[in-house]
Design a protein around this motif. Structure first.
Motif, PDB file in Angstrom:
ATOM      1  N   LEU A 184       0.827  -1.208   0.000  1.00 26.47           N
ATOM      2  CA  LEU A 184       0.000   0.000   0.000  1.00 26.47           C
ATOM      3  C   LEU A 184       0.859   1.254   0.000  1.00 26.47           C
ATOM      4  CD1 LEU A 184      -2.816  -1.137   2.393  1.00 26.47           C
ATOM      5  CD2 LEU A 184      -2.774  -1.166  -0.076  1.00 26.47           C
ATOM      6  N   LEU A 185       2.002   1.222   0.712  1.00 30.19           N
ATOM      7  CA  LEU A 185       2.893   2.393   0.704  1.00 30.19           C
ATOM      8  C   LEU A 185       3.528   2.577  -0.670  1.00 30.19           C
ATOM      9  CD1 LEU A 185       4.423   1.847   4.183  1.00 30.19           C
ATOM     10  CD2 LEU A 185       3.269   3.893   3.465  1.00 30.19           C
ATOM     11  N   MET A 186       3.800   1.463  -1.379  1.00 31.25           N
ATOM     12  CA  MET A 186       4.305   1.569  -2.745  1.00 31.25           C
ATOM     13  C   MET A 186       3.275   2.274  -3.632  1.00 31.25           C
ATOM     14  SD  MET A 186       5.567  -1.467  -5.256  1.00 31.25           S
ATOM     15  CE  MET A 186       3.923  -2.026  -5.607  1.00 31.25           C
ATOM     16  N   LEU A 187       1.981   1.991  -3.407  1.00 34.37           N
ATOM     17  CA  LEU A 187       0.916   2.674  -4.164  1.00 34.37           C
ATOM     18  C   LEU A 187       0.976   4.181  -3.940  1.00 34.37           C
ATOM     19  CD1 LEU A 187      -1.787   2.573  -5.732  1.00 34.37           C
ATOM     20  CD2 LEU A 187      -2.904   2.208  -3.574  1.00 34.37           C
ATOM     21  N   ILE A 188       1.156   4.606  -2.666  1.00 35.14           N
ATOM     22  CA  ILE A 188       1.236   6.056  -2.379  1.00 35.14           C
ATOM     23  C   ILE A 188       2.446   6.651  -3.085  1.00 35.14           C
ATOM     24  CG2 ILE A 188       1.492   7.757  -0.559  1.00 35.14           C
ATOM     25  CD1 ILE A 188       0.088   5.846   1.283  1.00 35.14           C
ATOM     26  N   SER A 189       3.552   5.924  -3.081  1.00 40.90           N
ATOM     27  CA  SER A 189       4.760   6.428  -3.734  1.00 40.90           C
ATOM     28  C   SER A 189       4.527   6.603  -5.232  1.00 40.90           C
ATOM     29  CB  SER A 189       5.897   5.447  -3.471  1.00 40.90           C
ATOM     30  OG  SER A 189       7.088   5.954  -3.933  1.00 40.90           O
ATOM     31  N   PHE A 190       3.839   5.661  -5.875  1.00 38.11           N
ATOM     32  CA  PHE A 190       3.559   5.770  -7.309  1.00 38.11           C
ATOM     33  C   PHE A 190       2.673   6.978  -7.597  1.00 38.11           C
ATOM     34  CE2 PHE A 190       4.134   0.970  -8.108  1.00 38.11           C
ATOM     35  CZ  PHE A 190       5.484   1.166  -8.249  1.00 38.11           C
ATOM     36  N   ILE A 191       1.676   7.230  -6.737  1.00 37.79           N
ATOM     37  CA  ILE A 191       0.812   8.392  -6.965  1.00 37.79           C
ATOM     38  C   ILE A 191       1.609   9.676  -6.786  1.00 37.79           C
ATOM     39  CG2 ILE A 191      -1.219   9.587  -6.094  1.00 37.79           C
ATOM     40  CD1 ILE A 191      -2.440   6.847  -5.631  1.00 37.79           C
ATOM     41  N   GLY A 192       2.574   9.678  -5.838  1.00 38.40           N
ATOM     42  CA  GLY A 192       3.458  10.832  -5.696  1.00 38.40           C
ATOM     43  C   GLY A 192       4.277  11.075  -6.950  1.00 38.40           C
ATOM     44  N   VAL A 193       4.740   9.997  -7.595  1.00 37.99           N
ATOM     45  CA  VAL A 193       5.494  10.160  -8.840  1.00 37.99           C
ATOM     46  C   VAL A 193       4.590  10.738  -9.926  1.00 37.99           C
ATOM     47  CG1 VAL A 193       6.760   8.928 -10.620  1.00 37.99           C
ATOM     48  CG2 VAL A 193       7.174   8.409  -8.258  1.00 37.99           C
ATOM     49  N   ALA A 194       3.310  10.341  -9.954  1.00 43.76           N
ATOM     50  CA  ALA A 194       2.373  10.937 -10.913  1.00 43.76           C
ATOM     51  C   ALA A 194       2.256  12.447 -10.684  1.00 43.76           C
ATOM     52  CB  ALA A 194       1.005  10.266 -10.800  1.00 43.76           C
ATOM     53  N   ALA A 195       2.256  12.877  -9.403  1.00 38.99           N
ATOM     54  CA  ALA A 195       2.213  14.311  -9.109  1.00 38.99           C
ATOM     55  C   ALA A 195       3.486  15.006  -9.585  1.00 38.99           C
ATOM     56  CB  ALA A 195       2.014  14.525  -7.616  1.00 38.99           C
ATOM     57  N   VAL A 196       4.634  14.324  -9.470  1.00 37.84           N
ATOM     58  CA  VAL A 196       5.886  14.890  -9.991  1.00 37.84           C
ATOM     59  C   VAL A 196       5.775  15.094 -11.507  1.00 37.84           C
ATOM     60  CG1 VAL A 196       8.329  14.447 -10.353  1.00 37.84           C
ATOM     61  CG2 VAL A 196       7.313  13.957  -8.170  1.00 37.84           C
ATOM     62  N   TYR A 197       5.154  14.151 -12.225  1.00 41.11           N
ATOM     63  CA  TYR A 197       4.962  14.314 -13.670  1.00 41.11           C
ATOM     64  C   TYR A 197       4.114  15.546 -13.968  1.00 41.11           C
ATOM     65  CZ  TYR A 197       6.777   9.656 -14.610  1.00 41.11           C
ATOM     66  OH  TYR A 197       7.568   8.564 -14.718  1.00 41.11           O
ATOM     67  N   ILE A 198       3.096  15.792 -13.133  1.00 39.70           N
ATOM     68  CA  ILE A 198       2.267  16.982 -13.376  1.00 39.70           C
ATOM     69  C   ILE A 198       3.102  18.239 -13.180  1.00 39.70           C
ATOM     70  CG2 ILE A 198       0.274  18.259 -12.539  1.00 39.70           C
ATOM     71  CD1 ILE A 198      -1.035  15.573 -12.022  1.00 39.70           C
ATOM     72  N   LEU A 199       3.993  18.255 -12.176  1.00 36.93           N
ATOM     73  CA  LEU A 199       4.888  19.402 -12.000  1.00 36.93           C
ATOM     74  C   LEU A 199       5.779  19.601 -13.214  1.00 36.93           C
ATOM     75  CD1 LEU A 199       6.303  19.332  -8.372  1.00 36.93           C
ATOM     76  CD2 LEU A 199       4.572  20.799  -9.312  1.00 36.93           C
ATOM     77  N   LEU A 200       6.106  18.510 -13.919  1.00 41.12           N
ATOM     78  CA  LEU A 200       6.972  18.592 -15.094  1.00 41.12           C
ATOM     79  C   LEU A 200       6.185  18.808 -16.383  1.00 41.12           C
ATOM     80  CD1 LEU A 200       9.461  15.751 -14.221  1.00 41.12           C
ATOM     81  CD2 LEU A 200      10.095  18.079 -14.669  1.00 41.12           C
ATOM     82  N   HIS A 201       4.907  19.170 -16.308  1.00 43.59           N
ATOM     83  CA  HIS A 201       4.041  19.404 -17.470  1.00 43.59           C
ATOM     84  C   HIS A 201       3.891  18.168 -18.335  1.00 43.59           C
ATOM     85  CE1 HIS A 201       3.917  23.694 -16.706  1.00 43.59           C
ATOM     86  NE2 HIS A 201       5.197  23.626 -16.459  1.00 43.59           N
ATOM     87  N   ALA A 202       3.919  16.966 -17.737  1.00 43.53           N
ATOM     88  CA  ALA A 202       3.738  15.735 -18.505  1.00 43.53           C
ATOM     89  C   ALA A 202       2.390  15.148 -18.133  1.00 43.53           C
ATOM     90  CB  ALA A 202       4.871  14.757 -18.221  1.00 43.53           C
ATOM     91  N   ASP A 203       1.308  15.737 -18.655  1.00 42.16           N
ATOM     92  CA  ASP A 203      -0.025  15.341 -18.203  1.00 42.16           C
ATOM     93  C   ASP A 203      -0.376  13.918 -18.622  1.00 42.16           C
ATOM     94  OD1 ASP A 203      -0.011  16.125 -20.791  1.00 42.16           O
ATOM     95  OD2 ASP A 203      -1.686  17.515 -20.658  1.00 42.16           O
ATOM     96  N   PHE A 204      -0.035  13.554 -19.890  1.00 46.13           N
ATOM     97  CA  PHE A 204      -0.381  12.206 -20.362  1.00 46.13           C
ATOM     98  C   PHE A 204       0.368  11.151 -19.551  1.00 46.13           C
ATOM     99  CE2 PHE A 204       0.338   8.647 -23.358  1.00 46.13           C
ATOM    100  CZ  PHE A 204      -0.970   8.224 -23.440  1.00 46.13           C
ATOM    101  N   LEU A 205       1.663  11.397 -19.266  1.00 44.44           N
ATOM    102  CA  LEU A 205       2.434  10.421 -18.496  1.00 44.44           C
ATOM    103  C   LEU A 205       1.886  10.279 -17.085  1.00 44.44           C
ATOM    104  CD1 LEU A 205       6.176  10.742 -19.331  1.00 44.44           C
ATOM    105  CD2 LEU A 205       4.770   8.734 -19.339  1.00 44.44           C
ATOM    106  N   ALA A 206       1.372  11.374 -16.495  1.00 41.96           N
ATOM    107  CA  ALA A 206       0.775  11.261 -15.166  1.00 41.96           C
ATOM    108  C   ALA A 206      -0.422  10.327 -15.204  1.00 41.96           C
ATOM    109  CB  ALA A 206       0.366  12.639 -14.665  1.00 41.96           C
ATOM    110  N   ALA A 207      -1.252  10.447 -16.253  1.00 38.06           N
ATOM    111  CA  ALA A 207      -2.408   9.556 -16.368  1.00 38.06           C
ATOM    112  C   ALA A 207      -1.962   8.111 -16.538  1.00 38.06           C
ATOM    113  CB  ALA A 207      -3.277   9.992 -17.543  1.00 38.06           C
ATOM    114  N   VAL A 208      -0.926   7.904 -17.408  1.00 42.37           N
ATOM    115  CA  VAL A 208      -0.441   6.539 -17.632  1.00 42.37           C
ATOM    116  C   VAL A 208       0.144   5.963 -16.349  1.00 42.37           C
ATOM    117  CG1 VAL A 208       1.281   5.196 -18.869  1.00 42.37           C
ATOM    118  CG2 VAL A 208      -0.077   6.848 -20.073  1.00 42.37           C
ATOM    119  N   GLN A 209       0.848   6.820 -15.583  1.00 38.77           N
ATOM    120  CA  GLN A 209       1.441   6.360 -14.324  1.00 38.77           C
ATOM    121  C   GLN A 209       0.364   5.856 -13.368  1.00 38.77           C
ATOM    122  OE1 GLN A 209       4.645   6.386 -13.239  1.00 38.77           O
ATOM    123  NE2 GLN A 209       4.290   6.025 -11.080  1.00 38.77           N
TER     124      GLN A 209
END
Lengths: 166, 113
Positions: free
Chosen positions: A32-57
């Motif tokens: 479950l903590l790995m799941l939270i970490s993956f969602i955090g990485v999706a938020a990092v993608y949004i900070l990097l203007h990578a909207d499609f990659l955030a959705a894929v993540q």
């Protein structure tokens, strides 16, 4: 300023949950903590203007891979769940090595002078990714499709075994 | 001096993302090296895959914007490979668990003598 606050908050959540995943004694909590970490990485993608990659993540990592791992845990769990995820005898040397690596990585990144480019990022990325993927990188795209098929067949064969035909 | 350091700390640039992804990679490597349960090792490998993707996207944005979105395309390829890897890895783990009834990496020693 808001960017900095957002970045440090997201970095804290991502790294903190990844670290807790490693030191947790219960492997289900680790998943479950790995799941939270993956969602955090999706938020990092949004900070990097990578909207499609955030959705894929969120779809592939937080959806599919976490469910896969939870299936694997439930197929192989036995005994007390609070003791399912111990450290091996290599833990202390590994911790020293990893701390050293983190420091070396940070120092190297800070000392290096990077060649920045001053082109503004595109507003939406989906169309540009589709154009690149189906023109310049179409061979890689097709090979990835074949690889996914081979992985699927291979996983089924490894788990079920091959029936003798005669 | 302090002003320059505070400015570096507060304007988020390439270095911040590189240090974040490097630290995440080494946390994943720590899970691979230091855990006994093979599924925890697989989780560490997944964390390493994701951190590499952050690197690709950050470099694409800050240093290679003229290359369009090549970094994003490669990140998608890496995500597809990670999905294939976890499927085959879990199939292997379940297949071994049937014979050894254990998920401890110390018990996976057929190739050792």
């Amino acid at each position: 300023m808001t960017m900095a606050v957002m970045f440090y908050l997201i970095a804290f959540v991502t790294l903190g949950s990844a670290f807790m995943m490693v030191i947790s004694k219960n492997i289900f909590h680790s998943a479950l903590l790995m799941l939270i970490s993956f969602i955090g990485v999706a938020a990092v993608y949004i900070l990097l203007h990578a909207d499609f990659l955030a959705a894929v993540q969120v779809l592939v990592y937080a959806g599919a891979i976490t469910i896969f791992i939870v299936f694997g845990i439930m197929f192989t769990m036995k005994g007390d769940p609070r003791k399912t995820n111990p450290f091996s005898k290599n833990a202390i040397p590994a911790a020293v090595l990893i701390l050293l690596f983190i420091v070396i990585n940070a120092v190297t990144v800070i000392k290096t002078v990077w060649p920045f480019s001053n082109i503004a990022p595109p507003e939406t990325t989906v169309k540009a990714i589709a154009d690149l993927m189906l023109t310049k990188y179409v061979v890689g795209f097709e090979v990835t499709a074949v690889l996914l098929l081979a992985a699927m067949v291979g996983a089924i064969v490894i788990v079920k075994g091959v029936k003798k035909s005669s | 001096m302090i002003d320059i350091l505070m400015d570096k700390f507060l304007t988020i640039g390439l270095e911040h993302f590189l240090i974040l992804s490097g630290t995440l990679f080494f946390i994943g490597l720590f899970a691979v090296l230091a855990k006994k349960n093979v599924i925890a090792v697989l989780m560490g490998i997944e964390i390493m895959f994701t951190s590499v993707n952050i690197n690709l996207v950050a470099f694409n944005k800050y240093t290679a914007a003229e290359a369009l979105l090549t970094g994003h395309v490669f990140a998608i390829f890496v995500i597809a490979l990670a999905a294939a890897e976890v499927a085959v890895g879990l199939a292997l783990i379940i297949s071994i668990y049937r014979q050894r009834t254990s998920t401890d990496v110390q018990d996976f020693d057929w190739l050792k003598w």
